[in-house]
Design an enzyme around this catalytic site. Structure first.
Site, PDB file in Angstrom:
ATOM      1  N   TRP A   1      66.273  27.303  -1.746  1.00 26.75           N
ATOM      2  CA  TRP A   1      65.238  28.758  -1.564  1.00 26.75           C
ATOM      3  C   TRP A   1      65.492  29.787  -1.739  1.00 26.75           C
ATOM      4  CZ3 TRP A   1      62.029  31.910   1.219  1.00 26.75           C
ATOM      5  CH2 TRP A   1      60.502  31.980   1.109  1.00 26.75           C
TER       6      TRP A   1
ATOM      7  N   HIS B   1      28.841  40.031   6.372  1.00 26.80           N
ATOM      8  CA  HIS B   1      29.625  41.903   7.064  1.00 26.80           C
ATOM      9  C   HIS B   1      29.883  42.541   5.563  1.00 26.80           C
ATOM     10  CE1 HIS B   1      28.202  42.075  10.582  1.00 26.80           C
ATOM     11  NE2 HIS B   1      28.377  40.712  10.930  1.00 26.80           N
TER      12      HIS B   1
ATOM     13  N   GLU C   1      47.719  26.234  -0.347  1.00 23.39           N
ATOM     14  CA  GLU C   1      49.752  25.974  -0.960  1.00 23.39           C
ATOM     15  C   GLU C   1      49.820  24.673  -1.992  1.00 23.39           C
ATOM     16  OE1 GLU C   1      51.767  25.644   3.614  1.00 23.39           O
ATOM     17  OE2 GLU C   1      49.701  24.483   3.783  1.00 23.39           O
TER      18      GLU C   1
ATOM     19  N   ARG D   1      62.886  21.386   2.820  1.00 22.10           N
ATOM     20  CA  ARG D   1      63.673  22.754   2.612  1.00 22.10           C
ATOM     21  C   ARG D   1      63.910  24.372   1.748  1.00 22.10           C
ATOM     22  NH1 ARG D   1      66.020  22.959   8.304  1.00 22.10           N
ATOM     23  NH2 ARG D   1      66.728  24.645   7.964  1.00 22.10           N
TER      24      ARG D   1
ATOM     25  N   LYS E   1      58.858  24.147   3.462  1.00 19.12           N
ATOM     26  CA  LYS E   1      58.454  23.884   4.259  1.00 19.12           C
ATOM     27  C   LYS E   1      59.239  24.644   5.887  1.00 19.12           C
ATOM     28  CE  LYS E   1      57.121  19.596   7.195  1.00 19.12           C
ATOM     29  NZ  LYS E   1      55.837  20.142   7.046  1.00 19.12           N
TER      30      LYS E   1
ATOM     31  N   LYS F   1      45.512  24.568   3.472  1.00 19.28           N
ATOM     32  CA  LYS F   1      46.257  23.415   2.869  1.00 19.28           C
ATOM     33  C   LYS F   1      45.926  23.421   1.215  1.00 19.28           C
ATOM     34  CE  LYS F   1      47.321  22.686   5.247  1.00 19.28           C
ATOM     35  NZ  LYS F   1      48.516  22.421   6.084  1.00 19.28           N
TER      36      LYS F   1
ATOM     37  N   GLU G   1      42.666  27.244   7.972  1.00 17.26           N
ATOM     38  CA  GLU G   1      43.845  26.060   8.038  1.00 17.26           C
ATOM     39  C   GLU G   1      43.608  25.056   6.617  1.00 17.26           C
ATOM     40  OE1 GLU G   1      46.677  25.517   8.322  1.00 17.26           O
ATOM     41  OE2 GLU G   1      46.705  23.130   8.372  1.00 17.26           O
TER      42      GLU G   1
ATOM     43  N   ASN H   1      73.008  28.892   4.595  1.00 11.19           N
ATOM     44  CA  ASN H   1      71.613  28.486   4.850  1.00 11.19           C
ATOM     45  C   ASN H   1      71.644  29.991   5.771  1.00 11.19           C
ATOM     46  OD1 ASN H   1      69.307  28.831   5.842  1.00 11.19           O
ATOM     47  ND2 ASN H   1      69.373  26.713   6.826  1.00 11.19           N
ATOM     48  N   GLY H   2      70.872  30.720   5.192  1.00  8.53           N
ATOM     49  CA  GLY H   2      70.235  31.753   6.100  1.00  8.53           C
ATOM     50  C   GLY H   2      70.870  33.668   5.288  1.00  8.53           C
TER      51      GLY H   2
HETATM   52  C1  G6P Z   1      56.346  27.568   6.662  1.00  8.91           C
HETATM   53  C2  G6P Z   1      55.728  26.345   5.919  1.00  8.91           C
HETATM   54  C3  G6P Z   1      54.180  26.040   6.294  1.00  8.91           C
HETATM   55  C4  G6P Z   1      54.145  26.151   7.925  1.00  8.91           C
HETATM   56  C5  G6P Z   1      55.348  27.229   8.706  1.00  8.91           C
HETATM   57  C6  G6P Z   1      55.321  27.472  10.188  1.00  8.91           C
HETATM   58  O1  G6P Z   1      55.959  28.944   5.975  1.00  8.91           O
HETATM   59  O2  G6P Z   1      56.014  26.662   4.660  1.00  8.91           O
HETATM   60  O3  G6P Z   1      53.525  25.389   5.762  1.00  8.91           O
HETATM   61  O4  G6P Z   1      53.762  25.928   8.211  1.00  8.91           O
HETATM   62  O5  G6P Z   1      56.601  27.799   8.057  1.00  8.91           O
HETATM   63  O6  G6P Z   1      56.387  26.165  10.452  1.00  8.91           O
HETATM   64  P1  G6P Z   1      56.551  25.441  11.217  1.00  8.91           P
HETATM   65  O7  G6P Z   1      58.137  24.578  10.974  1.00  8.91           O
HETATM   66  O8  G6P Z   1      57.338  26.500  12.477  1.00  8.91           O
HETATM   67  O9  G6P Z   1      55.390  24.413  12.275  1.00  8.91           O
END
Ligand code: G6P
Length: 606
Positions: free
Chosen positions: A74, A499, A483, A27, A601, A480, A476, A100-101
């Site tokens: 974070w 284009h 990231e 987190r 995450k 990856k 996607e 948190n928030g």
């Molecule tokens: C964040 C993470 C991503 C994830 C996204 C959605 O941006 O870094 O890896 O895909 O949240 O997260 P969720 O828990 O809603 O799938």
């Protein structure tokens, strides 16, 4: 956006607290801290770095206490620094808070508190909270609970809090509004966590807070009250189905690799998703005039894949919208269904989309991995994908399983509509075989993908190209790569290349093409034409292709050959290869795999 833990127990709980926030590091992991009640006074230690680094540097193990809270951060408000790390304390040092928030009205609150003589030491929104509680006590609040409750009523924003105070030894106070907090009920010890992982090695019995609830844990007891009425709320005790073993690395060097290897199981679970919930979602979709799929990051790409799956399997056009744009774009009314996709079930943007849809009278559903999460509780119907804990910040198994769950929904919808494809039974059989095929590709292609990644990891710029459903798969896989490997990878429809982006093709950019099996004739032809366009400009091309596709041998510099499979499941094997390719590239580049820089995450902020 952070992880919160708390314990009231017997003996020394410091180790437990440190372990808890380590499991919550997905987190956030830029700084961390701990506050415990030791010999009647609060002791606070914190610093910049991972939990392992800070707990050693600051000697957390010197502490000895039976009550405490901890936090892994974070950064949102205030830079990453020791002063801005949680916990924060009141002027008199008797109240410590982790959060948190985001507190929306923190600047006003801070100005008011400063005018009353409170001294601040950080640039964070959270620091107002211990001072606010202290101020309520000064103003004559009857007891600590009242001061805490009054403070909650003054705070505007999103929060989960855990608070310890030397005024009430043996207690941790908690509150929730829009950010998650859960109590774990143990033997002569109770726990607090942002999610189940915080205490799963101690207990599987949990109590999930709803918005506008606050409460207390002691060693043997707990209570929860409504912030609005101050009356006690009778809460259900949930039994968590995950176990501590599932959240461990189990011999793999990284969680990302472990979770990639767990995909056969995750697919099986998604194919067997709860039939009752599925029937409810199908009914809801059938009654809808407009259907949206929403998600963010990876789950937005899952939603985009869903768009193609609904078209292919249910002959329906549904709109995939990024949750962060949803409120700005979507037309929502009582005849709308919004189906959200989320691993954590806590993502702020996704929650906002769902709340906005509900406010406009829409029906809501979700495919979600975390039981008891905010999203699972907010929507009309939650389909739990049961993929098991996903610890790596890089989502792999959850995403693939969500795509499979969306196929299931589309196929069931088609059956109910009477619009199922002629070959629906073959498709279903192909999906049933997907777990074994994924296993086969894992067994047979890992070594090759590893070697390929070692050869290609020097390329700094990539184009990831696909057509049809391979387009969101390319998006996607590019995500990856960004990231985890910190490589610039741009996902794009292969047909879009001509284009404009074609001008980028030169010696400095490599293209990765997601080629469908030859059986998918029309799509295959189109992609072939796009590869020719790159080759004509002497671009370097790597391809994911299917066995026996010799048409491509001369067009590709490097090929990953996959077993010939039904076109309906082919995109999932390419997703698997894209995940592994990003993983091995990141390993070759010595990146910190499970915790990439600047990411978290579960993003619970706007
Ligand atoms: C964040 C993470 C991503 C994830 C996204 C959605 O941006 O870094 O890896 O895909 O949240 O997260 P969720 O828990 O809603 O799938």
């Amino acid at each position: 956006m952070c992880g919160i833990a708390g314990v009231v127990g017997q003996g020394n709980v410091v180790d437990t607290l440190v372990r808890s926030i380590r499991t919550l590091e997905y987190r956030g992991y830029d700084s961390c801290g701990i506050a415990v009640l030791q010999n009647g006074a609060l002791a606070v230690k914190k610093g910049v770095g991972t939990v392992e680094e800070v707990s050693q540097a600051e000697r957390f193990s010197d502490l000895d206490a039976a009550t405490g809270i901890a936090h892994t951060r974070w950064a949102t408000h205030g830079a990453v620094s020791a002063e801005n790390a949680h916990p924060f304390t009141s002027c008199d040092g008797r109240i410590a808070v982790v959060h948190n928030g985001i507190i929306a009205n923190w600047t006003e609150l801070r100005a008011r508190l400063e005018a009353h003589g409170h001294k601040f030491r950080s640039q964070t929104d959270t620091e107002v909270v211990p001072h606010l509680i202290e101020e309520q006590l000064k103003l004559g609040a009857a007891d600590f609970e009242t001061a805490f409750w009054q403070s909650l009523n003054l705070i505007d924003g999103a929060y989960s809090f855990a608070v310890v105070t030397s005024l009430e030894p043996g207690r941790v106070f908690v509150a929730k509004h829009k950010n998650p907090i859960i109590i774990g009920l143990g033997e002569s010890a109770n726990y607090i966590g942002s999610d189940f992982n915080a205490f799963i090695d101690k207990t599987k019995r949990a109590v999930v807070f709803d918005d506008d609830e606050y409460g207390v844990i002691t060693k043997d007891d707990f209570w929860v009250k409504s912030r609005l009425t101050r009356e006690v709320v009778c809460k259900d005790v949930t039994t968590v189905q995950w176990d501590a073993e599932m959240a461990k690395k189990g011999g793999y060097p990284h969680y990302m690799l472990k979770e990639i290897h767990e995909q056969p199981h995750a697919i099986r679970m998604a194919l067997g998703v709860d039939a009752r919930g599925m029937a409810q979602v199908v009914e809801m979709l059938r009654a809808a005039k407009r259907i949206y799929l929403v998600g963010t990051g990876t789950t937005y790409y899952v939603a985009l894949v869903g768009q193609y799956l609904f078209k292919d399997h249910a002959r329906r056009f549904v709109s995939a919208v990024a949750a962060d744009e949803f409120t700005l774009l979507a037309e929502v009314d009582a005849e709308t269904v919004v189906l959200a996709v989320s691993q954590s079930g806590e993502t702020y943007d996704t929650m906002q989309a769902i709340r906005c849809a509900k406010a406009a009278g829409a029906k809501t559903a979700a495919v979600v991995n975390v039981m008891g999460s905010s999203l699972a509780r907010e929507v009309n119907v939650a389909l739990l994908q049961m993929s098991g804990p996903e610890i790596s910040v890089i989502s792999t198994k959850a995403a693939l399983a969500q795509m499979v769950a969306l196929y299931r929904i589309a196929a069931d919808l088609a059956r109910a509509d009477g619009t199922a494809r002629g070959d629906a039974a073959d498709v279903a059989a192909a999906f049933a075989a997907l777990p074994d095929l994924v296993q086969q590709v894992l067994n047979e292609k890992s070594g090759f993908l590893n070697t390929l990644a070692k050869h290609t990891c020097g390329w700094k710029d990539w184009l990831f190209l696909g057509r049809g459903v391979y387009y969101p798969i390319a998006l996607e896989c590019a995500l990856k790569m960004k990231e985890v490997a910190y490589r610039h990878a741009e996902g794009m429809p292969a047909g879009f290349l001509k284009h404009g982006t074609l001008s980028l093709i030169d010696d400095d950019i490599c293209s990765l093409i997601f080629v469908p099996p030859k059986r998918d004739e029309a799509l295959h032809k189109m992609v072939l034409a796009n590869i020719e366009q790159i080759r004509a400009r002497e671009g370097h091309v790597v391809g994911f292709v299917y066995d026996a596709d010799e048409s491509l041998a001369s067009l590709l510099d490097e090929r990953v050959l996959l077993p010939d499979v039904h076109p309906s499941i082919a995109p999932f094997l390419e997703l698997l290869c894209g995940q592994m390719f990003a993983y091995f590239t990141a390993v070759a580049l010595k990146r910190p795999i499970d915790r990439p820089r600047s990411l978290a995450k579960s993003v619970t902020v706007p």
